[in-house]
Design a protein around this motif. Structure first.
Motif, mmCIF file in Angstrom:
data_model
loop_
_atom_site.group_PDB
_atom_site.id
_atom_site.type_symbol
_atom_site.label_atom_id
_atom_site.label_comp_id
_atom_site.label_asym_id
_atom_site.label_seq_id
_atom_site.Cartn_x
_atom_site.Cartn_y
_atom_site.Cartn_z
ATOM 1 N N LYS A 163 44.899 33.948 40.327
ATOM 2 C CA LYS A 163 43.682 34.104 41.449
ATOM 3 C C LYS A 163 42.884 32.916 41.457
ATOM 4 O O LYS A 163 42.466 32.441 42.445
ATOM 5 C CB LYS A 163 43.178 35.316 41.227
ATOM 6 C CG LYS A 163 42.057 36.068 42.066
ATOM 7 C CD LYS A 163 41.463 37.209 41.755
ATOM 8 C CE LYS A 163 40.095 37.384 42.248
ATOM 9 N NZ LYS A 163 39.342 37.933 41.260
ATOM 10 N N PHE A 164 42.370 32.568 40.312
ATOM 11 C CA PHE A 164 41.409 31.664 40.083
ATOM 12 C C PHE A 164 42.053 30.314 40.464
ATOM 13 O O PHE A 164 41.331 29.365 41.277
ATOM 14 C CB PHE A 164 40.721 31.395 38.546
ATOM 15 C CG PHE A 164 40.000 32.694 38.141
ATOM 16 C CD1 PHE A 164 39.366 33.613 39.137
ATOM 17 C CD2 PHE A 164 39.729 32.823 36.850
ATOM 18 C CE1 PHE A 164 38.549 34.590 38.627
ATOM 19 C CE2 PHE A 164 38.869 33.892 36.663
ATOM 20 C CZ PHE A 164 38.315 34.954 37.349
ATOM 21 N N ARG A 173 44.321 29.990 42.701
ATOM 22 C CA ARG A 173 44.365 29.813 44.212
ATOM 23 C C ARG A 173 43.234 29.373 44.715
ATOM 24 O O ARG A 173 42.875 28.651 45.733
ATOM 25 C CB ARG A 173 44.818 31.056 44.635
ATOM 26 C CG ARG A 173 46.239 31.283 44.704
ATOM 27 C CD ARG A 173 46.812 32.545 45.575
ATOM 28 N NE ARG A 173 45.846 33.756 45.530
ATOM 29 C CZ ARG A 173 46.530 34.717 44.422
ATOM 30 N NH1 ARG A 173 47.726 34.225 43.567
ATOM 31 N NH2 ARG A 173 46.029 35.563 43.918
ATOM 32 N N GLN A 174 41.920 30.027 44.306
ATOM 33 C CA GLN A 174 40.481 29.568 44.632
ATOM 34 C C GLN A 174 40.157 28.363 44.548
ATOM 35 O O GLN A 174 39.543 27.611 45.325
ATOM 36 C CB GLN A 174 39.452 30.843 43.895
ATOM 37 C CG GLN A 174 39.624 32.085 44.535
ATOM 38 C CD GLN A 174 38.876 33.224 43.516
ATOM 39 O OE1 GLN A 174 38.374 32.901 42.659
ATOM 40 N NE2 GLN A 174 38.840 34.390 43.987
ATOM 41 N N TYR A 205 39.057 25.783 47.060
ATOM 42 C CA TYR A 205 37.876 24.972 47.341
ATOM 43 C C TYR A 205 37.991 23.510 47.125
ATOM 44 O O TYR A 205 37.231 22.642 47.906
ATOM 45 C CB TYR A 205 37.028 25.283 45.999
ATOM 46 C CG TYR A 205 35.684 24.787 45.734
ATOM 47 C CD1 TYR A 205 34.591 25.180 46.565
ATOM 48 C CD2 TYR A 205 35.596 23.461 45.118
ATOM 49 C CE1 TYR A 205 33.305 24.556 46.491
ATOM 50 C CE2 TYR A 205 34.267 22.991 45.190
ATOM 51 C CZ TYR A 205 33.104 23.303 45.930
ATOM 52 O OH TYR A 205 31.817 22.755 45.632
ATOM 53 N N TYR A 222 36.348 24.705 36.935
ATOM 54 C CA TYR A 222 36.371 25.933 37.967
ATOM 55 C C TYR A 222 35.380 26.651 37.321
ATOM 56 O O TYR A 222 35.330 27.112 36.189
ATOM 57 C CB TYR A 222 37.756 26.376 38.087
ATOM 58 C CG TYR A 222 37.574 27.612 38.822
ATOM 59 C CD1 TYR A 222 37.615 27.405 40.196
ATOM 60 C CD2 TYR A 222 37.867 29.182 38.260
ATOM 61 C CE1 TYR A 222 37.578 28.634 41.102
ATOM 62 C CE2 TYR A 222 37.826 30.099 39.307
ATOM 63 C CZ TYR A 222 37.555 29.905 40.429
ATOM 64 O OH TYR A 222 37.612 31.049 41.243
ATOM 65 N N GLY A 268 33.619 30.450 42.492
ATOM 66 C CA GLY A 268 34.810 29.930 43.047
ATOM 67 C C GLY A 268 34.393 28.329 43.393
ATOM 68 O O GLY A 268 35.606 27.624 44.187
#
Ligand code: ADP
Ligand code: MG
Length: 483
Positions: free
Chosen positions: A226-227, A229-230, A234, A256, A261
């Motif tokens: 999930k991170f 992807r974020q 970004y 990150y 995000g």
């Protein structure tokens, strides 16, 4: 506004923590979650005068993963020292393979379910062996940084891809595919939350159609998809923004921030670490014989993407079902053992995913220990397919009963009174009785009130005490009423 469209280019450096019993270069235990600083001998602590000794299982696992990914196995790989100073690195250097890694080339086949471009292979640059560092713990309510060295010296493989990925979805698919593979091969538990699988994501953008890659940034240590992807989203926007403003992307290592995000620079290329790599004088080259390679190759049977392919093309399963049934090796092997006897494999797949799988999972029973034999499962399916037991009753009553105490499904269906009567003499008599009792309704049906079929069915069902096979009953009623 922006008229140029951009393409995202991504390369990964994935780290896999190996499920060996002991560490990479000493006998300390390699376990997650032990009390801090328990598994730390003088070697893990990097005391002067200690000598590392290579864990053979680490080499075996590296070769196994390499063979599964179609890599060339380097017959002579070597270890180097990567020097840097940090509190959780007791020796002041990490043992790694810089010049001559153990596996070269190869690729991971990707499937992107539900997209036009379903199959791709992400090429690998190489895989190398190394050791992990310890952990620095910065707790919010603690004025000190704590150091736990249990992880120092645990064995890792680093898998370096070519810049072949083009989106966050592909990063996700790659990491999922890698997770499935390492678990399948038994070389790692692939647990991202515990950091057994994590990756550095290198990202650049380039105007669509441009051949040359743009300047990349590397985002360190992603252990959540999930991170990741974020972070990709970004970073792509940030880099495009720079280019659109006529600025340049600086080659950087970035961090990150899950709170918002975003990513921020850790260090620029100019102040990049000089790791002063040099060959580790304590460790001789790793020489791998053909015989060793063949021995490891013999441990690999089917690979996860081959299992998926077989479920789709040989057994005719929907890709989504095949994907779930090839999630792990035990499920796949148990499923195909049953499929070999099954009268309908697509139905068996649904049964497995909706009933058998959850039943096993709730009880923590491995799929190989399914209490029903393939023959019993086939007999169960046949009872439904041949109309002897209604499908709803079969799954809600017969199956749980069989799973709790396995037995011949026909016998159990009989004992539970679930058998449907398909005997046309018996059913014919009941149909005649019903029609004789309701002559007006029969006449109305013949005049076109065909909705009355439900009423007649119900009457026959009542007289049979619920055992009348619905298909046969309906056919008999229609034959008698149609004439
Ligand atoms: P270095 O030697 O500086 O570590 P590498 O060439 O080994 O750099 O690449 C490290 C990782 O970065 C690899 O996964 C590679 O695929 C990826 N990479 C290299 N160039 C780019 C680029 N322009 N955009 C995105 N990823 C890249
Ligand atoms: Mg590199």
């Amino acid at each position: 506004m922006a008229s140029t469209s951009y393409e995202t280019v991504i390369g990964l450096e994935a780290h896999v923590q190996l499920a060996t019993q002991s560490k990479a270069f000493c006998a300390d235990r390699n376990v997650f979650g032990a009390e801090p600083n328990r598994n730390i001998s003088a070697i893990s602590l990097g005391y002067p005068g200690t000598l590392p000794m290579l864990n053979e299982v680490q080499v075996r696992f590296a070769v196994k993963l390499g063979l599964a990914l179609g890599c060339r196995i380097n017959p002579r790989s070597t270890f180097d020292r990567k020097n840097y100073f940090y509190a959780d690195l007791p020796k002041g250097y990490q043992i790694t393979q810089d010049e001559n890694p153990i596996c070269l080339g190869g690729g991971l086949p990707l499937r992107l379910l539900g997209t036009a471009e379903e199959k791709r292979t992400v090429r690998l640059h190489h895989i190398h062996m190394e050791e992990d560092a310890g952990k620095s713990i910065h707790a919010a309510d603690d004025p000190f940084t704590r150091v736990d060295l249990n992880r120092a010296g645990t064995p890792l493989l680093e898998i370096v891809t070519e810049p072949d990925l083009r989106s966050a979805e592909e990063v996700d698919a790659f990491m999922n595919g890698m997770r499935r593979l390492v678990r399948w091969l038994g070389v790692s538990d692939g647990n991202m939350q515990e950091g057994s699988l994590r990756c550095d994501v290198n990202i650049s953008v380039r105007p669509s159609g441009q051949e040359a890659y743009g300047t990349r940034c590397e985002i360190k240590n992603m252990n959540s998809m999930k991170f990741a992807r974020q972070a990709v989203a970004y970073e792509v926007e940030r880099q495009i923004g720079l280019l659109e403003n006529g600025e340049m992307v600086q080659q950087q290592t970035r961090q990150y921030h899950p709170e918002d995000g975003t990513t921020s620079a850790l260090r620029d290329k100019e102040d990049a670490h000089d790791y002063r790599y040099f060959p580790d004088p304590d460790l001789p080259p790793v020489v791998i014989s053909e015989q060793f390679i063949e021995e490891v190759r013999a441990e690999i049977d089917v690979l996860p993407w081959e299992a998926f392919e077989e479920l789709v093309s040989h057994y005719g399963l929907e890709p989504a079902d095949a994907d779930l049934l090839s999630e792990d090796r035990e499920t796949y092997l148990s499923f195909v053992r049953c499929a070999a006897h099954s009268p309908s494999v697509p139905d068996l797949a649904k049964l497995w995913l909706n009933r058998l799988g959850p039943w096993l999972a709730e009880r923590g029973i491995p799929p190989t220990q399914l209490p029903l034999t393939p023959e019993q499962l086939a007999a169960f399916q046949n009872l439904i397919l041949e109309g002897n037991v209604a499908a709803a009753a079969a799954t809600s009553k017969l199956l749980p009963s069989l799973l709790a105490a396995p037995e011949d499904p026909l016998q159990r269906a009989t004992d539970l009174g679930l058998l449907q009567n398909t005997d046309t003499d018996f059913l014919g008599r009941l149909v005649d009785e019903v029609l004789a009792e309701f002559p007006d309704k029969a006449a109305a049906y013949r005049k076109g009130k065909t909705g009355l079929i439900g009423f007649f069915m119900g009457e026959v069902m009542k007289r049979s005490q619920g055992s009348a096979g619905p298909q046969e009953t309906k056919a008999l009623l229609e034959a008698r009423l149609g004439a």
